[in-house]
Write a protein that holds these residues in place. Structure first.
Motif, PDB file in Angstrom:
ATOM      1  N   ILE A 239       0.815  -1.225   0.000  1.00  0.00           N
ATOM      2  CA  ILE A 239       0.000   0.000   0.000  1.00  0.00           C
ATOM      3  C   ILE A 239       0.843   1.267   0.000  1.00  0.00           C
ATOM      4  O   ILE A 239       0.366   2.347  -0.329  1.00  0.00           O
ATOM      5  N   GLY A 240       2.118   1.146   0.392  1.00  0.00           N
ATOM      6  CA  GLY A 240       3.008   2.302   0.309  1.00  0.00           C
ATOM      7  C   GLY A 240       3.104   3.096   1.596  1.00  0.00           C
ATOM      8  O   GLY A 240       3.045   2.546   2.695  1.00  0.00           O
ATOM      9  N   SER A 241       3.223   4.414   1.460  1.00  0.00           N
ATOM     10  CA  SER A 241       3.518   5.319   2.569  1.00  0.00           C
ATOM     11  C   SER A 241       2.528   5.197   3.720  1.00  0.00           C
ATOM     12  O   SER A 241       1.318   5.081   3.509  1.00  0.00           O
ATOM     13  N   GLY A 242       3.080   5.252   4.930  1.00  0.00           N
ATOM     14  CA  GLY A 242       2.228   5.204   6.111  1.00  0.00           C
ATOM     15  C   GLY A 242       1.798   6.581   6.572  1.00  0.00           C
ATOM     16  O   GLY A 242       1.013   6.703   7.507  1.00  0.00           O
ATOM     17  N   SER A 243       2.285   7.648   5.919  1.00  0.00           N
ATOM     18  CA  SER A 243       1.936   9.002   6.353  1.00  0.00           C
ATOM     19  C   SER A 243       1.389   9.880   5.221  1.00  0.00           C
ATOM     20  O   SER A 243       0.558  10.752   5.457  1.00  0.00           O
ATOM     21  N   GLY A 244       1.862   9.661   3.994  1.00  0.00           N
ATOM     22  CA  GLY A 244       1.410  10.500   2.881  1.00  0.00           C
ATOM     23  C   GLY A 244      -0.044  10.250   2.513  1.00  0.00           C
ATOM     24  O   GLY A 244      -0.571   9.159   2.693  1.00  0.00           O
ATOM     25  N   ARG A 245      -0.697  11.286   1.973  1.00  0.00           N
ATOM     26  CA  ARG A 245      -2.105  11.170   1.605  1.00  0.00           C
ATOM     27  C   ARG A 245      -2.257  10.850   0.118  1.00  0.00           C
ATOM     28  O   ARG A 245      -1.605  11.471  -0.721  1.00  0.00           O
ATOM     29  N   ARG A 246      -3.134   9.913  -0.157  1.00  0.00           N
ATOM     30  CA  ARG A 246      -3.459   9.528  -1.540  1.00  0.00           C
ATOM     31  C   ARG A 246      -2.215   9.216  -2.365  1.00  0.00           C
ATOM     32  O   ARG A 246      -2.149   9.524  -3.561  1.00  0.00           O
ATOM     33  N   ASN A 247      -1.242   8.605  -1.763  1.00  0.00           N
ATOM     34  CA  ASN A 247      -0.036   8.207  -2.503  1.00  0.00           C
ATOM     35  C   ASN A 247      -0.318   6.966  -3.329  1.00  0.00           C
ATOM     36  O   ASN A 247      -0.995   6.045  -2.874  1.00  0.00           O
ATOM     37  N   ILE A 248       0.219   6.917  -4.533  1.00  0.00           N
ATOM     38  CA  ILE A 248       0.128   5.719  -5.374  1.00  0.00           C
ATOM     39  C   ILE A 248       1.419   4.935  -5.167  1.00  0.00           C
ATOM     40  O   ILE A 248       2.498   5.396  -5.562  1.00  0.00           O
ATOM     41  N   SER A 249       1.311   3.788  -4.554  1.00  0.00           N
ATOM     42  CA  SER A 249       2.499   2.984  -4.256  1.00  0.00           C
ATOM     43  C   SER A 249       3.038   2.324  -5.520  1.00  0.00           C
ATOM     44  O   SER A 249       2.391   2.311  -6.572  1.00  0.00           O
ATOM     45  N   LYS A 250       4.234   1.768  -5.402  1.00  0.00           N
ATOM     46  CA  LYS A 250       4.860   1.063  -6.523  1.00  0.00           C
ATOM     47  C   LYS A 250       4.005  -0.122  -6.972  1.00  0.00           C
ATOM     48  O   LYS A 250       3.853  -0.379  -8.170  1.00  0.00           O
ATOM     49  N   VAL A 251       3.420  -0.839  -5.993  1.00  0.00           N
ATOM     50  CA  VAL A 251       2.554  -1.988  -6.315  1.00  0.00           C
ATOM     51  C   VAL A 251       1.285  -1.523  -7.016  1.00  0.00           C
ATOM     52  O   VAL A 251       0.846  -2.114  -8.009  1.00  0.00           O
ATOM     53  N   MET A 252       0.666  -0.448  -6.521  1.00  0.00           N
ATOM     54  CA  MET A 252      -0.537   0.089  -7.177  1.00  0.00           C
ATOM     55  C   MET A 252      -0.234   0.446  -8.631  1.00  0.00           C
ATOM     56  O   MET A 252      -0.994   0.115  -9.546  1.00  0.00           O
ATOM     57  N   LYS A 253       0.880   1.176  -8.829  1.00  0.00           N
ATOM     58  CA  LYS A 253       1.256   1.620 -10.178  1.00  0.00           C
ATOM     59  C   LYS A 253       1.454   0.422 -11.108  1.00  0.00           C
ATOM     60  O   LYS A 253       0.969   0.418 -12.251  1.00  0.00           O
ATOM     61  N   PHE A 254       2.152  -0.610 -10.623  1.00  0.00           N
ATOM     62  CA  PHE A 254       2.379  -1.805 -11.430  1.00  0.00           C
ATOM     63  C   PHE A 254       1.058  -2.473 -11.824  1.00  0.00           C
ATOM     64  O   PHE A 254       0.847  -2.817 -12.998  1.00  0.00           O
ATOM     65  N   LEU A 255       0.169  -2.658 -10.862  1.00  0.00           N
ATOM     66  CA  LEU A 255      -1.101  -3.339 -11.140  1.00  0.00           C
ATOM     67  C   LEU A 255      -1.969  -2.525 -12.094  1.00  0.00           C
ATOM     68  O   LEU A 255      -2.539  -3.064 -13.048  1.00  0.00           O
TER      69      LEU A 255
END
Length: 376
Positions: A239-255
């Motif tokens: 899911i990525g960052s534990g503090s940033g808002r609405r961040n697109i994680s590396k896994v999200m981007k790949f999928l």
């Protein structure tokens, strides 16, 4: 010889117990009808028996409940003879002697039967299971704690599997497995399709990082199929960052680049990963806990054997047509969340990618599926 006598003794004792229960059930049905004037339909529903059973044992108040009307010799099968039992016994013994066979239940017997005797139809799975039990071949799960089993395996998934539509692949990391002579833990990743065609697939990975997830997902998409949705754990690697808002994680981007919409489970709620947690339990019981591995090379070799056995056991087949890129694909991220209570505002809320979304108080404790439409 002693083992055969023990099996025979256990079989006779089981038959006696079944007979006692059957006689007591007949007496109970008869008493309800003649003693309490309960209607036959209600008796059948209440006692969990067929209407025919009720008719047979409500003939007279003084009926002989020990009478046997089966029409064939007691203790023997009505249709499946001794040769059927011998075939199942032979296959069962073969499974016991070969340490590289991971599945040994009724379904595995059925598959092996069809290979050995293609001209003879095997008995139904229920009959195979009963014969295995009589022969002492059935190995039921031990009561108590099963190492590697998820504590909860129930989750309201109707929305995901029935309303979203499409194939849903579940994935999760399996970590902290140790082998003799190595202090560092081994990590694995598991993939699972809950709906037919089903599959279980596992791979050893270096660590539980986004890069390892992406590499193994690419391999799975290429060798098997690409899903419409992928349900993954809520850990930072995915899911990525534990503090940033609405961040697109590396896994999200790949999928999303592969036109697969991710679905993130509830944090710290393993039962929202129902089938993959159950899958991980199968990995532990059928594979990891059965073998004392001596090297990483042995683990890698035998996990491939286990994967092949799982594909065959579940009857998985690849789709005939490969998915092509959709022009109208809408990138979306889904998150399952449990509604918590905001005691100050006296209303419910969920945390979606570090943003608080307020909901009516009536939703508190319920699970909701949040949708983030990246096109909008």
């Amino acid at each position: 010889m002693a083992e055969n006598c023990k099996i025979k003794f256990n079989q006779d004792r089981r038959l006696r117990n079944e007979e006692k229960k059957s006689i007591e059930k007949r007496r109970q049905v008869n008493g309800l009808y003649f003693g309490y004037r309960v209607q036959k339909r209600e008796i059948a529903r209440k006692e969990g028996v067929s209407r025919r059973f009720v008719d047979n044992w409500t003939q007279t108040p003084d009926q002989d409940f020990t009478r046997d009307n089966r029409g064939w010799e007691k203790g023997k099968g009505r249709k499946w003879d001794k040769s059927t039992e011998e075939k199942i016994k032979e296959i069962g013994k073969y499974f016991e002697e070969d340490t590289n066979i991971f599945y040994t239940g009724a379904t595995a017997i059925d598959l092996e039967w069809r290979k050995r005797y293609p001209e003879i139809d095997p008995p139904p799975l229920r009959t195979i299971g009963r014969i295995m039990s009589n022969l002492g071949l059935a190995k039921g799960n031990k009561r108590g704690r099963n190492k590697g089993a998820a504590k909860y395996l129930c989750c309201p998934e109707h929305t995901i599997y029935s309303l979203l539509g499409g194939r849903v692949l579940e994935s999760d990391f399996i970590g902290k497995k140790y082998i003799t002579g190595r202090s560092e833990p081994l990590n694995f990743i598991g993939f699972s399709f809950k709906k037919k065609p089903k599959i279980r697939y596992f791979k050893r990975i270096e660590s539980q990082r986004a890069d390892d997830f992406i590499v193994q997902s690419k391999y799975f998409f290429r060798e098997f199929e690409k899903p419409d949705y992928m349900k993954v754990d809520n850990d930072p690697a995915a899911i990525g960052s534990g503090s940033g808002r609405r961040n697109i994680s590396k896994v999200m981007k790949f999928l999303l680049e592969n036109q697969v919409n991710p679905i993130f489970t509830v944090p710290r709620r393993p039962f929202t990963q129902a089938s993959i947690e159950g899958n991980n339990s199968v990995f532990s019981r059928k594979f990891w806990n059965r073998i004392e591995f001596k090297s990483i090379e042995e683990v890698d070799e035998k996990i491939e054997w286990f994967n092949k056995a799982s594909v065959e056991y579940l009857g998985y087949y690849r789709p005939k047509e490969k998915k092509t890129k959709k022009e109208d694909f809408i990138p979306k991220v889904y998150l399952i969340r449990q509604v918590e209570e905001d005691k100050e505002k006296k209303e419910g809320f969920i945390n979606v990618l570090n943003e608080i979304i307020h909901l009516p108080k009536s939703y508190i404790k319920y699970y909701v599926l949040a949708e983030w439409n990246l096109k909008e």
